[in-house]
Design a protein around this motif. Sequence first.
Motif, PDB file in Angstrom:
ATOM      1  N   ASP A   1     -39.525  -1.674  96.408  1.00 39.85           N
ATOM      2  CA  ASP A   1     -38.861  -1.169  95.213  1.00 39.85           C
ATOM      3  C   ASP A   1     -39.402  -1.862  93.966  1.00 39.85           C
ATOM      4  O   ASP A   1     -39.697  -1.222  92.959  1.00 39.85           O
ATOM      5  N   ASN A   2     -39.588  -3.177  94.051  1.00 36.64           N
ATOM      6  CA  ASN A   2     -40.122  -3.928  92.928  1.00 36.64           C
ATOM      7  C   ASN A   2     -41.555  -3.518  92.608  1.00 36.64           C
ATOM      8  O   ASN A   2     -41.932  -3.402  91.436  1.00 36.64           O
ATOM      9  N   THR A   3     -42.353  -3.285  93.628  1.00 36.99           N
ATOM     10  CA  THR A   3     -43.731  -2.840  93.420  1.00 36.99           C
ATOM     11  C   THR A   3     -43.765  -1.510  92.672  1.00 36.99           C
ATOM     12  O   THR A   3     -44.519  -1.349  91.715  1.00 36.99           O
ATOM     13  N   LEU A   4     -42.927  -0.576  93.105  1.00 36.34           N
ATOM     14  CA  LEU A   4     -42.895   0.731  92.439  1.00 36.34           C
ATOM     15  C   LEU A   4     -42.410   0.604  91.007  1.00 36.34           C
ATOM     16  O   LEU A   4     -42.917   1.296  90.116  1.00 36.34           O
ATOM     17  N   TRP A   5     -41.453  -0.280  90.765  1.00 37.55           N
ATOM     18  CA  TRP A   5     -40.978  -0.510  89.401  1.00 37.55           C
ATOM     19  C   TRP A   5     -42.127  -1.016  88.528  1.00 37.55           C
ATOM     20  O   TRP A   5     -42.346  -0.519  87.424  1.00 37.55           O
ATOM     21  N   ARG A   6     -42.882  -2.006  89.044  1.00 39.33           N
ATOM     22  CA  ARG A   6     -43.981  -2.570  88.256  1.00 39.33           C
ATOM     23  C   ARG A   6     -45.080  -1.545  87.989  1.00 39.33           C
ATOM     24  O   ARG A   6     -45.575  -1.437  86.868  1.00 39.33           O
ATOM     25  N   VAL A   7     -45.468  -0.791  89.007  1.00 40.33           N
ATOM     26  CA  VAL A   7     -46.514   0.221  88.833  1.00 40.33           C
ATOM     27  C   VAL A   7     -46.057   1.284  87.837  1.00 40.33           C
ATOM     28  O   VAL A   7     -46.812   1.666  86.943  1.00 40.33           O
ATOM     29  N   ALA A   8     -44.823   1.743  87.987  1.00 40.39           N
ATOM     30  CA  ALA A   8     -44.297   2.758  87.068  1.00 40.39           C
ATOM     31  C   ALA A   8     -44.330   2.258  85.624  1.00 40.39           C
ATOM     32  O   ALA A   8     -44.755   2.982  84.718  1.00 40.39           O
ATOM     33  N   GLU A   9     -43.908   1.035  85.410  1.00 42.77           N
ATOM     34  CA  GLU A   9     -43.941   0.457  84.066  1.00 42.77           C
ATOM     35  C   GLU A   9     -45.372   0.416  83.521  1.00 42.77           C
ATOM     36  O   GLU A   9     -45.618   0.748  82.372  1.00 42.77           O
ATOM     37  N   LEU A  10     -46.306  -0.012  84.355  1.00 45.77           N
ATOM     38  CA  LEU A  10     -47.686  -0.172  83.914  1.00 45.77           C
ATOM     39  C   LEU A  10     -48.387   1.162  83.633  1.00 45.77           C
ATOM     40  O   LEU A  10     -49.295   1.214  82.809  1.00 45.77           O
ATOM     41  N   ILE A  11     -47.975   2.233  84.301  1.00 49.27           N
ATOM     42  CA  ILE A  11     -48.624   3.523  84.038  1.00 49.27           C
ATOM     43  C   ILE A  11     -47.806   4.392  83.086  1.00 49.27           C
ATOM     44  O   ILE A  11     -48.174   5.526  82.819  1.00 49.27           O
ATOM     45  N   GLY A  12     -46.708   3.845  82.592  1.00 48.19           N
ATOM     46  CA  GLY A  12     -45.944   4.556  81.576  1.00 48.19           C
ATOM     47  C   GLY A  12     -44.960   5.583  82.105  1.00 48.19           C
ATOM     48  O   GLY A  12     -44.657   6.565  81.427  1.00 48.19           O
ATOM     49  N   VAL A  13     -44.428   5.349  83.304  1.00 51.52           N
ATOM     50  CA  VAL A  13     -43.388   6.230  83.851  1.00 51.52           C
ATOM     51  C   VAL A  13     -42.052   5.550  83.604  1.00 51.52           C
ATOM     52  O   VAL A  13     -41.848   4.403  84.015  1.00 51.52           O
ATOM     53  N   ASP A  14     -41.154   6.254  82.937  1.00 55.18           N
ATOM     54  CA  ASP A  14     -39.885   5.608  82.594  1.00 55.18           C
ATOM     55  C   ASP A  14     -38.944   5.503  83.792  1.00 55.18           C
ATOM     56  O   ASP A  14     -39.133   6.130  84.826  1.00 55.18           O
ATOM     57  N   ARG A  15     -37.944   4.687  83.624  1.00 51.96           N
ATOM     58  CA  ARG A  15     -36.974   4.377  84.672  1.00 51.96           C
ATOM     59  C   ARG A  15     -36.339   5.637  85.248  1.00 51.96           C
ATOM     60  O   ARG A  15     -36.214   5.783  86.461  1.00 51.96           O
ATOM     61  N   ARG A  16     -35.938   6.533  84.392  1.00 54.79           N
ATOM     62  CA  ARG A  16     -35.270   7.772  84.826  1.00 54.79           C
ATOM     63  C   ARG A  16     -36.163   8.570  85.768  1.00 54.79           C
ATOM     64  O   ARG A  16     -35.724   9.023  86.827  1.00 54.79           O
ATOM     65  N   ASP A  17     -37.430   8.740  85.407  1.00 56.78           N
ATOM     66  CA  ASP A  17     -38.347   9.507  86.249  1.00 56.78           C
ATOM     67  C   ASP A  17     -38.669   8.772  87.551  1.00 56.78           C
ATOM     68  O   ASP A  17     -38.786   9.399  88.606  1.00 56.78           O
ATOM     69  N   ARG A  18     -38.801   7.450  87.482  1.00 51.59           N
ATOM     70  CA  ARG A  18     -39.060   6.663  88.688  1.00 51.59           C
ATOM     71  C   ARG A  18     -37.911   6.807  89.675  1.00 51.59           C
ATOM     72  O   ARG A  18     -38.119   7.041  90.867  1.00 51.59           O
TER      73      ARG A  18
END
Length: 161
Positions: free
Chosen positions: A123-140
């Motif tokens: 879960d933490n990995t996906l959070w970090r990757v999403a942040e780095l590629i510009g995917v917001d929390r809601r979409d993640r």
Amino acid sequence: MFERVLSFLKDLPGGMPGADAAREDDPRVAAAALLYHAMDADGVRQDVEWERLKQLLSEAYGVTGSELAALVAAGEKADNEAVDLYAFTSVLKRHLDEPARIDFIRLMWEIVYADGELHELEDNTLWRVAELIGVDRRDRIAMRQAVARSMPDAKGGSSDE
């Protein structure tokens, strides 16, 4: 939506996996490395995750056999040699538009949930990757929930629902 990201990934520039494709800036190797990293985040590589990783890469790039093995090996090697995720995420951020980045996060959730469980490190990995590629929390979170719903035996979640 899933087909759109697979189609987009297939059209990314770069040659067939091999010595030249192992470059840091090859978007296909970057995608393979991030998918591999998601699979390996909990420290337990299960056969079902490994098979799902190969299936997604095969579908995304239309490769099989030795070409698929070379792409998987290039992604694994790149991930093992990386000091952080930025080298991969920056490549994808340059090559993917916003909808494709959201779809890529969905692919990562597919790998994470392949074994039916969500570990906090995944879960933490996906959070970090999403942040780095510009995917917001809601979409993640929406992508996580969609994948979890599609897998009836899926267990786990996180506190950001």
